[in-house]
Design an enzyme around this catalytic site. Sequence first.
Site, PDB file in Angstrom:
ATOM      1  N   GLU A  30       9.915   9.432 -16.078  1.00  0.00           N
ATOM      2  CA  GLU A  30       8.605   9.702 -16.559  1.00  0.00           C
ATOM      3  C   GLU A  30       8.213   9.342 -18.049  1.00  0.00           C
ATOM      4  OE1 GLU A  30       7.906  13.865 -14.143  1.00  0.00           O
ATOM      5  OE2 GLU A  30       9.925  13.774 -15.083  1.00  0.00           O
ATOM      6  N   HIS A  40       0.711  -1.249   0.160  1.00  0.00           N
ATOM      7  CA  HIS A  40       0.030  -0.066   0.233  1.00  0.00           C
ATOM      8  C   HIS A  40       0.767   1.282   0.051  1.00  0.00           C
ATOM      9  CE1 HIS A  40      -3.348  -2.731   1.258  1.00  0.00           C
ATOM     10  NE2 HIS A  40      -2.188  -3.061   1.974  1.00  0.00           N
ATOM     11  N   LYS A  83      16.791  22.231  -9.276  1.00  0.00           N
ATOM     12  CA  LYS A  83      15.996  20.838  -9.674  1.00  0.00           C
ATOM     13  C   LYS A  83      16.737  19.951 -10.492  1.00  0.00           C
ATOM     14  CE  LYS A  83      11.855  20.059  -9.675  1.00  0.00           C
ATOM     15  NZ  LYS A  83      10.315  19.894  -9.772  1.00  0.00           N
TER      16      LYS A  83
END
Length: 466
Positions: free
Chosen positions: A295, A161, A288
């Site tokens: 992705e 989970h 960043k």
Amino acid sequence: MTRKPGNEMWGGRFAQGPDAIMEAINASIDFDKRLYREDIAGSMAHAAMLAEKGIISAEDASSIRDGLARILDEIESGRFTFSRALEDIHMNVEARLAELIGPAAGRLHTARSRNDQVAVDFRLYVKRALQDLERGLSAFMEALIDRAEEHAATVMPGFTHLQAAQPVTFGHHCLAYVEMAARDRSRVRDALVRMDESPLGAAALAGTGFPIDRHMTAEALGFRGPTRNSLDSVSDRDFAIEFLSVAAIASMHLSRLAEEIVIWSTPQFDFVRLSDAFSTGSSIMPQKKNPDAAELVRAKTGRINGSLVSLLTIMKGLPLSYSKDMQEDKEQVFDAVDSLSLALSAMTGMVRDLAVNAATMRAAAGAGFSTATDLADFLVREAGLPFREAHHVTGRVVALAESRKVALEDLPLDALREIDPRLDAAVYGVLSVDASVASRTSFGGTAPDNVRQAVRWWRDQLAAGA
Ligand code: ARG
């Protein structure tokens, strides 16, 4: 409206050429030129067989072969002019052959149709794509096995989970993906066996009256043998659908790993750092480092699933045998081939380059009372409690640690004994994350020794070509 002169391949019945829109919807050359190698190989095998069976002369067969070899060279060196008016790769090659060798070119299409021609070309292409995929999957497995060996004892939280559940090793996690890739490889091999039959010689749909030898062309093209039913031969695209379904499943696996890499590389998790080679910066936020490759691997899965559903949908309403709808099979497969091979290479590169932050993984593995199950197992093993009772006692220990805001192993022994006097000092030996993973020695469990053994097993498998 623009009208072109009649098509030279079937001109006889036509007084007029096609409308420009007709040509635009009908032509497939812009994409099916990718089949040029298979088309030429198929024609060479066919011509050699026609000569062998006395259907065309040996001289015609040899000028056809020389002409086709020259066309192959022209295409590979970028000197070939593809024409939309000639519709597809089959007619582009045949028309050029006529320019090169004259009327003998017209004998090549004896006892053949574009229906069996495209079926054999496309099967050869998909077979090759699957063989490439098999190699790509093996390289991916090797990268994962190397990392698993290196991190056989690196502790991390195992999740259910997406909640930390029990400590596992990073090596074990890597080997879980090896299992998936191995199943993908075995699906590739199964599919290859099933599609290993040549449809060439089924002709338009009914076979031919010429005394052809389909076993000969099948063998020349590397197939186990010829397909058995001419109608099925020209109307079957199962091989392409199977390729897409194998690709969709493999891609789903890559996407799951991609998702994990996205999560693990967030500053909040900080389990792994992507190399500069496999990440990007932001044009506005200098701090960043983004996991774009992961992705995109995740996103390519959407395209591949789309291709599978497209082709299933294209085929589902078609009566036997060939319909032009089937021309739409190629772009789906080509796009999936490109998407998957890129995704697989990118993922293999990311796995190889990934920097593992063992300290954060270890700290996270110990958080959230992750060794509570080990405490319960201890009570079962050492004090003979039924597991349900041990579970209850452990629940009270966890509640106490939670209220004191300490880890299980930081609770003093007298506090533990107050909950259950059967707990003794030996319990501290099972509460660390290292003790926890080391104890998981059941077959397929996460213990470092198991991981090392599994690494050796996989290396032997790969070396044996299994
Ligand atoms: N370009 C066609 C395809 O890919 C080749 C077969 C055409 N056959 C025909 N009867 N029009 O399906």
